[in-house]
Design a protein around this motif. Structure first.
Motif, mmCIF file in Angstrom:
data_model
loop_
_atom_site.group_PDB
_atom_site.id
_atom_site.type_symbol
_atom_site.label_atom_id
_atom_site.label_comp_id
_atom_site.label_asym_id
_atom_site.label_seq_id
_atom_site.Cartn_x
_atom_site.Cartn_y
_atom_site.Cartn_z
ATOM 1 N N PHE A 197 1.716 -24.504 -9.871
ATOM 2 C CA PHE A 197 0.354 -24.387 -9.337
ATOM 3 C C PHE A 197 0.282 -23.420 -8.158
ATOM 4 C CE2 PHE A 197 -0.575 -27.882 -12.073
ATOM 5 C CZ PHE A 197 -1.938 -27.789 -12.320
ATOM 6 N N MET A 198 1.313 -23.403 -7.323
ATOM 7 C CA MET A 198 1.291 -22.474 -6.195
ATOM 8 C C MET A 198 1.404 -21.025 -6.671
ATOM 9 S SD MET A 198 0.822 -24.336 -3.521
ATOM 10 C CE MET A 198 0.071 -25.760 -4.325
ATOM 11 N N LEU A 199 2.234 -20.787 -7.679
ATOM 12 C CA LEU A 199 2.418 -19.421 -8.166
ATOM 13 C C LEU A 199 1.166 -18.914 -8.883
ATOM 14 C CD1 LEU A 199 4.122 -16.918 -8.582
ATOM 15 C CD2 LEU A 199 5.259 -18.047 -10.514
ATOM 16 N N VAL A 200 0.603 -19.726 -9.744
ATOM 17 C CA VAL A 200 -0.621 -19.306 -10.436
ATOM 18 C C VAL A 200 -1.749 -19.105 -9.426
ATOM 19 C CG1 VAL A 200 -2.411 -19.993 -12.080
ATOM 20 C CG2 VAL A 200 0.005 -20.361 -12.636
ATOM 21 N N GLY A 201 -1.853 -20.005 -8.466
ATOM 22 C CA GLY A 201 -2.893 -19.861 -7.453
ATOM 23 C C GLY A 201 -2.734 -18.594 -6.636
ATOM 24 N N PHE A 257 -6.533 -28.709 -2.071
ATOM 25 C CA PHE A 257 -5.312 -28.125 -1.526
ATOM 26 C C PHE A 257 -5.264 -26.617 -1.759
ATOM 27 C CE2 PHE A 257 -1.001 -29.853 -0.287
ATOM 28 C CZ PHE A 257 -1.522 -30.826 0.560
ATOM 29 N N PRO A 258 -4.940 -25.819 -0.737
ATOM 30 C CA PRO A 258 -4.800 -24.371 -0.936
ATOM 31 C C PRO A 258 -3.506 -24.049 -1.679
ATOM 32 C CG PRO A 258 -4.183 -24.959 1.299
ATOM 33 C CD PRO A 258 -4.705 -26.219 0.664
ATOM 34 N N THR A 259 -3.407 -22.847 -2.191
ATOM 35 C CA THR A 259 -2.198 -22.437 -2.913
ATOM 36 C C THR A 259 -1.548 -21.238 -2.231
ATOM 37 O OG1 THR A 259 -3.445 -20.976 -4.391
ATOM 38 C CG2 THR A 259 -3.090 -23.244 -5.132
ATOM 39 N N ALA A 260 -0.224 -21.221 -2.277
ATOM 40 C CA ALA A 260 0.568 -20.102 -1.749
ATOM 41 C C ALA A 260 2.016 -20.350 -2.139
ATOM 42 C CB ALA A 260 0.441 -20.001 -0.235
ATOM 43 N N VAL A 261 2.757 -19.279 -2.363
ATOM 44 C CA VAL A 261 4.187 -19.412 -2.658
ATOM 45 C C VAL A 261 4.915 -19.487 -1.319
ATOM 46 C CG1 VAL A 261 6.202 -18.365 -3.746
ATOM 47 C CG2 VAL A 261 3.952 -18.159 -4.824
ATOM 48 N N LYS A 262 5.363 -20.697 -0.968
ATOM 49 C CA LYS A 262 6.029 -20.923 0.313
ATOM 50 C C LYS A 262 7.368 -21.616 0.087
ATOM 51 C CE LYS A 262 2.695 -23.317 2.219
ATOM 52 N NZ LYS A 262 1.886 -24.041 3.235
ATOM 53 N N GLU A 263 8.198 -21.607 1.122
ATOM 54 C CA GLU A 263 9.509 -22.266 1.067
ATOM 55 C C GLU A 263 10.221 -21.936 -0.250
ATOM 56 O OE1 GLU A 263 8.625 -26.440 2.058
ATOM 57 O OE2 GLU A 263 9.226 -25.952 4.099
ATOM 58 N N PHE A 264 10.294 -20.642 -0.527
ATOM 59 C CA PHE A 264 10.803 -20.156 -1.810
ATOM 60 C C PHE A 264 12.166 -20.750 -2.165
ATOM 61 C CE2 PHE A 264 13.211 -16.998 -4.288
ATOM 62 C CZ PHE A 264 12.391 -16.884 -5.401
ATOM 63 N N LYS A 265 13.055 -20.798 -1.194
ATOM 64 C CA LYS A 265 14.410 -21.314 -1.437
ATOM 65 C C LYS A 265 14.385 -22.720 -2.023
ATOM 66 C CE LYS A 265 18.366 -22.965 1.304
ATOM 67 N NZ LYS A 265 18.945 -23.037 2.673
ATOM 68 N N TRP A 266 13.418 -23.518 -1.608
ATOM 69 C CA TRP A 266 13.380 -24.931 -1.976
ATOM 70 C C TRP A 266 12.480 -25.209 -3.178
ATOM 71 C CZ3 TRP A 266 16.794 -27.536 1.040
ATOM 72 C CH2 TRP A 266 17.120 -26.973 2.278
ATOM 73 N N ARG A 267 11.704 -24.246 -3.582
ATOM 74 C CA ARG A 267 10.731 -24.480 -4.656
ATOM 75 C C ARG A 267 10.976 -23.524 -5.821
ATOM 76 N NH1 ARG A 267 5.200 -25.458 -0.992
ATOM 77 N NH2 ARG A 267 6.097 -27.062 0.361
ATOM 78 N N ASN A 268 10.209 -22.453 -5.892
ATOM 79 C CA ASN A 268 10.367 -21.499 -6.991
ATOM 80 C C ASN A 268 11.754 -20.887 -7.027
ATOM 81 O OD1 ASN A 268 7.386 -21.486 -6.042
ATOM 82 N ND2 ASN A 268 7.271 -20.703 -8.134
ATOM 83 N N GLY A 269 12.422 -20.842 -5.896
ATOM 84 C CA GLY A 269 13.744 -20.237 -5.828
ATOM 85 C C GLY A 269 14.760 -20.900 -6.733
ATOM 86 N N TRP A 270 14.623 -22.212 -6.946
ATOM 87 C CA TRP A 270 15.576 -22.888 -7.828
ATOM 88 C C TRP A 270 15.434 -22.377 -9.260
ATOM 89 C CZ3 TRP A 270 15.290 -26.671 -11.874
ATOM 90 C CH2 TRP A 270 16.535 -27.201 -12.233
ATOM 91 N N PHE A 271 14.208 -22.213 -9.721
ATOM 92 C CA PHE A 271 13.989 -21.698 -11.078
ATOM 93 C C PHE A 271 14.434 -20.236 -11.180
ATOM 94 C CE2 PHE A 271 10.910 -25.193 -10.762
ATOM 95 C CZ PHE A 271 11.291 -25.929 -11.877
ATOM 96 N N TYR A 272 14.194 -19.476 -10.115
ATOM 97 C CA TYR A 272 14.627 -18.076 -10.144
ATOM 98 C C TYR A 272 16.152 -17.982 -10.170
ATOM 99 C CZ TYR A 272 14.852 -13.093 -9.100
ATOM 100 O OH TYR A 272 15.106 -11.743 -9.167
ATOM 101 N N SER A 273 16.825 -18.938 -9.539
ATOM 102 C CA SER A 273 18.294 -18.938 -9.574
ATOM 103 C C SER A 273 18.803 -19.199 -10.995
ATOM 104 C CB SER A 273 18.858 -19.987 -8.608
ATOM 105 O OG SER A 273 18.664 -21.312 -9.095
ATOM 106 N N LEU A 274 18.066 -19.991 -11.766
ATOM 107 C CA LEU A 274 18.440 -20.205 -13.172
ATOM 108 C C LEU A 274 18.298 -18.907 -13.959
ATOM 109 C CD1 LEU A 274 16.733 -23.656 -13.973
ATOM 110 C CD2 LEU A 274 19.024 -23.214 -13.058
ATOM 111 N N SER A 275 17.255 -18.152 -13.637
ATOM 112 C CA SER A 275 17.052 -16.856 -14.297
ATOM 113 C C SER A 275 18.175 -15.885 -13.941
ATOM 114 C CB SER A 275 15.699 -16.259 -13.878
ATOM 115 O OG SER A 275 14.634 -17.084 -14.302
#
Length: 300
Positions: A197-201, A257-275
Motif C-alpha cells: 500500500f505504501m509503494l502504490v500510494g 493514513f498517508p502513504t510513503a515508502v519509509k524505513e526501506f530496510k525494514w519494509r520493502n527492503g526485505w522483498f528487494y533483498s529477495l530480488s
C-alpha cells in the motif's frame, strides 16, 4: 468524599447503589463502577514517548516507567519492556538495556525484524503486531477491526504476550495471543500490507491508504499477490486464503493514513533483498513489479 467512600462497607455500598438515600449516591455508584471495571495491568517499562508509547502508558495503572531516548532501562524493574521506538533506534535500545533484561523486551515495531533480531541473538523475542492507528500524540488509538476480521487483527507472541493483551484490552483494544508459526504468518501479512500500500500510494502523490484501496485496487492487488508468493516461497509456508480481502478491509479501517515508502530496510527492503539474491544466482526476479516500481520512484 474520598473518606466517605472508604468508610462504607461493601453491603452499605450495594444498598446505596440499589436505593439512593443521599445526594452523594450517584458519585459513589460511579466510583464503584470505575473500580470494578479497571483491569489490573502488569507494570512495564515503556521505551519511547511517542504516540504508541504514550498510549500504552495511558492504558496502565499508573505504575509504569516511561523511558525516553537515551535513558537507561533499569535492571531491577520487573516485568515486560515495551519497545515503541523507530526501527532505526533499536540498536540504541539494546545498548541502554542491561543484557540480563533482553529476554523481557517486547517489540512493537512494524516491518521485518527477523534478520536484526537473529543477529542480536533474539530470534525468539516477544513481538506485537499493532493493528491500531494513532493519528496524533495523546489521541486514543483506533482499533483495526474490519468487516473481514471483526475480532480484531492485533496479535502478540512470546513470554509477555498475555500481559500485553491484557494491557491493550484495558485500553479498549483487541489483541490475540498467537504461537510462533501463526504469528510469523500474520507478521508477513502485515509486512505485505505496508509494503504494497505504501509503494502504490507513493506512485500517486497525495494518495491515502483508503484511496489506494478504492481507486488503485488493481495495482495493489497485483503487488499483494506477487509479494505473498515471494514471502511464502522464502519462508516455506502457506498463507490463509483471501489475504487481499483482509488487507483491503484493514485499509478501509485506516483509510485516512498517508502513504510513503519509509524505513526501506525494514519494509520493502526485505522483498528487494529477495530480488537481489535471485538475480545474483541467475534466477528470475520473484518480485518484478515491486522492483520496477521501486526503480520508477528512484528508491533503488
Amino acid at each position: 468524599m474520598a473518606n466517605i467512600t472508604l468508610a462504607l462497607s461493601s453491603s452499605t455500598l450495594f444498598q446505596l447503589t440499589r436505593k439512593p438515600t443521599s445526594r452523594f449516591t450517584p458519585r459513589i455508584e460511579a466510583m464503584a463502577s470505575t473500580t470494578k471495571s479497571r483491569t489490573k495491568v502488569v507494570p512495564a517499562v515503556i521505551v519511547g514517548g511517542g504516540r504508541v508509547g504514550k498510549a500504552l502508558n495511558d492504558m496502565g495503572n499508573g505504575d509504569d516507567l516511561l523511558v525516553k531516548r537515551g535513558e537507561p532501562v533499569p535492571l531491577d524493574f520487573e516485568g515486560p519492556i515495551l519497545v515503541c521506538t523507530r526501527n532505526d533506534d533499536l540498536d540504541a535500545v539494546l545498548e541502554f538495556t542491561p543484557k540480563p533484561r533482553w529476554n523481557d523486551l517486547v517489540f512493537f515495531q512494524n516491518g521485518m525484524l527477523e534478520p536484526w533480531l537473529e543477529s542480536k541473538g533474539l530470534g525468539n523475542a516477544d513481538q506485537v503486531l499493532a493493528y491500531f492507528a494513532i493519528s496524533k500524540l495523546g489521541e486514543p488509538p483506533v482499533d483495526g477491526i474490519t468487516d473481514t476480521n471483526p475480532e480484531g487483527l492485533t496479535a502478540s507472541y512470546g513470554k509477555w504476550a498475555s500481559a500485553v493483551a491484557d494491557r491493550l484490552h484495558a485500553g479498549g483494544l483487541t489483541c490475540k495471543v498467537l504461537d510462533k508459526e501463526a504469528f510469523q504468518k500474520q507478521m508477513l501479512e502485515k509486512l505485505i500490507w505496508i509494503s504494497a500500500f505504501m509503494l502504490v500510494g507513493a506512485r500517486h502523490p497525495g494518495a491515502t491508504v483508503g484511496r489506494v484501496e478504492k481507486e488503485y485496487r488493481s495495482e495493489v492487488s497485483s503487488l499483494i499477490a506477487e509479494l505473498a508468493t515471494a514471502a511464502a516461497a522464502e519462508k516455506g509456508l502457506v498463507f490463509e486464503g483471501a489475504m487481499e480481502d483482509r488487507l483491503c478491509a484493514y485499509s478501509r479501517a485506516v483509510a485516512h493514513f498517508p502513504t510513503a515508502v519509509k524505513e526501506f530496510k525494514w519494509r520493502n527492503g526485505w522483498f528487494y533483498s529477495l530480488s537481489e539474491k535471485a538475480i545474483a544466482e541467475g534466477k528470475p526476479d520473484p518480485c518484478p513489479l515491486h522492483t520496477a516500481w521501486l526503480k520508477e520512484l528512484k528508491v533503488v
